[in-house]
Structures are given as structure tokens and as C-alpha cells.
Scaffold this motif. Sequence first.
Motif, PDB file in Angstrom:
ATOM      1  N   ILE A   1       0.878  -1.174   0.000  1.00 41.61           N
ATOM      2  CA  ILE A   1       0.000   0.000   0.000  1.00 41.61           C
ATOM      3  C   ILE A   1       0.908   1.213   0.000  1.00 41.61           C
ATOM      4  CG2 ILE A   1      -1.767   1.280   1.231  1.00 41.61           C
ATOM      5  CD1 ILE A   1      -2.675  -1.367   2.467  1.00 41.61           C
ATOM      6  N   TYR A   2       0.657   2.121  -0.916  1.00 44.41           N
ATOM      7  CA  TYR A   2       1.469   3.324  -1.056  1.00 44.41           C
ATOM      8  C   TYR A   2       0.713   4.522  -0.480  1.00 44.41           C
ATOM      9  CZ  TYR A   2       4.951   0.967  -3.866  1.00 44.41           C
ATOM     10  OH  TYR A   2       5.962   0.126  -4.293  1.00 44.41           O
ATOM     11  N   TYR A   3       1.409   5.272   0.358  1.00 46.62           N
ATOM     12  CA  TYR A   3       0.840   6.431   1.028  1.00 46.62           C
ATOM     13  C   TYR A   3       1.611   7.683   0.651  1.00 46.62           C
ATOM     14  CZ  TYR A   3      -1.107   2.895   4.216  1.00 46.62           C
ATOM     15  OH  TYR A   3      -1.746   1.817   4.746  1.00 46.62           O
ATOM     16  N   CYS A   4       0.900   8.777   0.443  1.00 50.95           N
ATOM     17  CA  CYS A   4       1.588  10.063   0.365  1.00 50.95           C
ATOM     18  C   CYS A   4       1.432  10.766   1.714  1.00 50.95           C
ATOM     19  CB  CYS A   4       1.069  10.919  -0.777  1.00 50.95           C
ATOM     20  SG  CYS A   4      -0.598  11.548  -0.566  1.00 50.95           S
ATOM     21  N   ALA A   5       2.377  11.645   1.980  1.00 45.49           N
ATOM     22  CA  ALA A   5       2.404  12.327   3.265  1.00 45.49           C
ATOM     23  C   ALA A   5       3.011  13.707   3.093  1.00 45.49           C
ATOM     24  CB  ALA A   5       3.209  11.520   4.273  1.00 45.49           C
ATOM     25  N   ALA A   6       2.651  14.607   3.990  1.00 44.00           N
ATOM     26  CA  ALA A   6       3.117  15.989   3.938  1.00 44.00           C
ATOM     27  C   ALA A   6       3.872  16.346   5.211  1.00 44.00           C
ATOM     28  CB  ALA A   6       1.938  16.933   3.748  1.00 44.00           C
ATOM     29  N   ALA A   7       4.978  17.045   5.031  1.00 39.73           N
ATOM     30  CA  ALA A   7       5.788  17.490   6.156  1.00 39.73           C
ATOM     31  C   ALA A   7       6.197  18.946   5.945  1.00 39.73           C
ATOM     32  CB  ALA A   7       7.028  16.617   6.298  1.00 39.73           C
ATOM     33  N   VAL A   8       6.523  19.624   7.035  1.00 39.88           N
ATOM     34  CA  VAL A   8       6.959  21.018   6.921  1.00 39.88           C
ATOM     35  C   VAL A   8       8.460  21.138   6.872  1.00 39.88           C
ATOM     36  CG1 VAL A   8       4.886  21.935   7.971  1.00 39.88           C
ATOM     37  CG2 VAL A   8       6.857  21.376   9.419  1.00 39.88           C
ATOM     38  N   ILE A   9       9.181  20.056   7.141  1.00 39.72           N
ATOM     39  CA  ILE A   9      10.634  20.110   7.148  1.00 39.72           C
ATOM     40  C   ILE A   9      11.191  19.227   6.043  1.00 39.72           C
ATOM     41  CG2 ILE A   9      10.815  20.648   9.594  1.00 39.72           C
ATOM     42  CD1 ILE A   9      11.432  17.709  10.099  1.00 39.72           C
ATOM     43  N   TRP A  10      12.348  19.597   5.568  1.00 39.19           N
ATOM     44  CA  TRP A  10      13.018  18.829   4.508  1.00 39.19           C
ATOM     45  C   TRP A  10      14.071  17.908   5.126  1.00 39.19           C
ATOM     46  CZ3 TRP A  10      13.087  16.897  -0.063  1.00 39.19           C
ATOM     47  CH2 TRP A  10      14.305  16.490  -0.649  1.00 39.19           C
ATOM     48  N   GLY A  11      14.322  16.820   4.472  1.00 43.19           N
ATOM     49  CA  GLY A  11      15.471  16.001   4.831  1.00 43.19           C
ATOM     50  C   GLY A  11      15.183  14.833   5.738  1.00 43.19           C
TER      51      GLY A  11
ATOM     52  N   GLU B   1      11.783   9.802   8.160  1.00 48.23           N
ATOM     53  CA  GLU B   1      11.075   9.211   9.298  1.00 48.23           C
ATOM     54  C   GLU B   1       9.595   9.533   9.205  1.00 48.23           C
ATOM     55  OE1 GLU B   1      14.936  10.109  12.161  1.00 48.23           O
ATOM     56  OE2 GLU B   1      12.932  10.661  12.805  1.00 48.23           O
ATOM     57  N   SER B   2       8.778   8.502   9.191  1.00 51.08           N
ATOM     58  CA  SER B   2       7.353   8.717   9.010  1.00 51.08           C
ATOM     59  C   SER B   2       6.751   9.576  10.116  1.00 51.08           C
ATOM     60  CB  SER B   2       6.635   7.371   8.932  1.00 51.08           C
ATOM     61  OG  SER B   2       6.827   6.621  10.125  1.00 51.08           O
ATOM     62  N   GLN B   3       7.305   9.504  11.320  1.00 49.56           N
ATOM     63  CA  GLN B   3       6.714  10.256  12.430  1.00 49.56           C
ATOM     64  C   GLN B   3       6.905  11.759  12.274  1.00 49.56           C
ATOM     65  OE1 GLN B   3       9.084   7.886  12.639  1.00 49.56           O
ATOM     66  NE2 GLN B   3      10.580   8.325  14.236  1.00 49.56           N
ATOM     67  N   ARG B   4       7.757  12.176  11.359  1.00 50.21           N
ATOM     68  CA  ARG B   4       7.971  13.613  11.123  1.00 50.21           C
ATOM     69  C   ARG B   4       7.019  14.176  10.075  1.00 50.21           C
ATOM     70  NH1 ARG B   4      12.426  15.995  13.338  1.00 50.21           N
ATOM     71  NH2 ARG B   4      13.807  14.605  14.492  1.00 50.21           N
ATOM     72  N   TYR B   5       6.192  13.330   9.511  1.00 48.91           N
ATOM     73  CA  TYR B   5       5.200  13.792   8.538  1.00 48.91           C
ATOM     74  C   TYR B   5       3.882  14.048   9.252  1.00 48.91           C
ATOM     75  CZ  TYR B   5       8.402  12.896   4.735  1.00 48.91           C
ATOM     76  OH  TYR B   5       9.472  12.960   3.876  1.00 48.91           O
ATOM     77  N   ASP B   6       3.257  15.144   8.904  1.00 43.44           N
ATOM     78  CA  ASP B   6       2.111  15.623   9.665  1.00 43.44           C
ATOM     79  C   ASP B   6       0.768  15.128   9.130  1.00 43.44           C
ATOM     80  OD1 ASP B   6       4.157  18.350   9.462  1.00 43.44           O
ATOM     81  OD2 ASP B   6       3.640  17.515  11.434  1.00 43.44           O
ATOM     82  N   TYR B   7       0.697  14.922   7.842  1.00 46.53           N
ATOM     83  CA  TYR B   7      -0.577  14.546   7.227  1.00 46.53           C
ATOM     84  C   TYR B   7      -0.349  13.356   6.300  1.00 46.53           C
ATOM     85  CZ  TYR B   7      -1.819  19.170   8.880  1.00 46.53           C
ATOM     86  OH  TYR B   7      -2.016  20.265   9.673  1.00 46.53           O
ATOM     87  N   TRP B   8      -1.370  12.485   6.252  1.00 47.59           N
ATOM     88  CA  TRP B   8      -1.282  11.255   5.485  1.00 47.59           C
ATOM     89  C   TRP B   8      -2.562  11.022   4.692  1.00 47.59           C
ATOM     90  CZ3 TRP B   8       2.948   7.919   5.499  1.00 47.59           C
ATOM     91  CH2 TRP B   8       3.963   8.235   6.401  1.00 47.59           C
ATOM     92  N   GLY B   9      -2.383  10.397   3.534  1.00 46.00           N
ATOM     93  CA  GLY B   9      -3.531   9.933   2.787  1.00 46.00           C
ATOM     94  C   GLY B   9      -3.955   8.553   3.262  1.00 46.00           C
ATOM     95  N   GLN B  10      -4.970   8.021   2.612  1.00 48.05           N
ATOM     96  CA  GLN B  10      -5.537   6.735   3.032  1.00 48.05           C
ATOM     97  C   GLN B  10      -4.820   5.552   2.373  1.00 48.05           C
ATOM     98  OE1 GLN B  10      -6.715   8.497   0.579  1.00 48.05           O
ATOM     99  NE2 GLN B  10      -7.034   6.967  -1.036  1.00 48.05           N
ATOM    100  N   GLY B  11      -4.020   5.827   1.367  1.00 42.48           N
ATOM    101  CA  GLY B  11      -3.251   4.777   0.719  1.00 42.48           C
ATOM    102  C   GLY B  11      -3.909   4.235  -0.537  1.00 42.48           C
TER     103      GLY B  11
END
Length: 123
Positions: A93-103, A106-116
Motif C-alpha cells: 500500500i502506497y501512502y503520500c504524506a506531507a511534512a513542513v521540514i526537509w530532509g 522518518e514517518s513520524q515527522r510527517y504531519d498529514y497522510w492519505g488513506q493509501g
Amino acid sequence: QVQLVESGGGLVQAGGSLRLSCAASGRSFRSYVMGWFRQAPGKEREFVAVIDWVGSSTSYTDSVKGRFTISRDNAKNTVYLHMNSLKPEDTAIYYCAAAVIWGTRESQRYDYWGQGTQVTVSS
């Protein structure tokens, strides 16, 4: 808040191609670094690729380098994952995710996730 919706998954034979899309709505898409992750059955979610706010920098996990390409269209609020030369081990299952920081990978650093969206590669 950012809402993310993935599409484009499906069943493909080994060696084939797919293009995944992730449409974003809500707060400014340009404010976020966008990543793709995947999770295979019985395995932990893993980083696949990331692209910076304007599409000038990208990074990939070693197993997809040369086969996958991440891109974004800020005018359409969409990020893409172009997948070529697919292998059975890409099944997940492939998920996209959004983060405010680059580099970060680590998944825990991403703030928003799609459903996959499911990608299945047959041998």
C-alpha cells in the motif's frame, strides 16, 4: 489541515509501470515537503521518495533509485510517483504524506497522510 487523496494503484505485471497521484486540499500545498511511503503485508511502513516544496530536490530509497520518479505540480496541488520496471517486491500500500521540514525519511515527522492506494505486482 491538509487532506491527501491517493489514486492510481492497481495490478500490474512485473516490468510494468504505474503512476500514482496524490491530490491535496486545504492549506497551501506549497508549504509542504511531500513524501511517498509504502507498507507491505507484515512489514513496517518504509520511506520511498520525497520532494521539496518547489520540486528542485528529491531523494529516494536505494531499492527504487533509477526506477521511480517523484514529481509535483503546485498549480494542481498534486504530487506524483512514476514507477517503472516494477518488481513483485514493490507490492504494497502506497501512502503520500506531507511534512513542513526537509530532509527526513522518518514517518513520524510527517504531519498529514492519505488513506493509501494498493499496488500489486505479479510475477
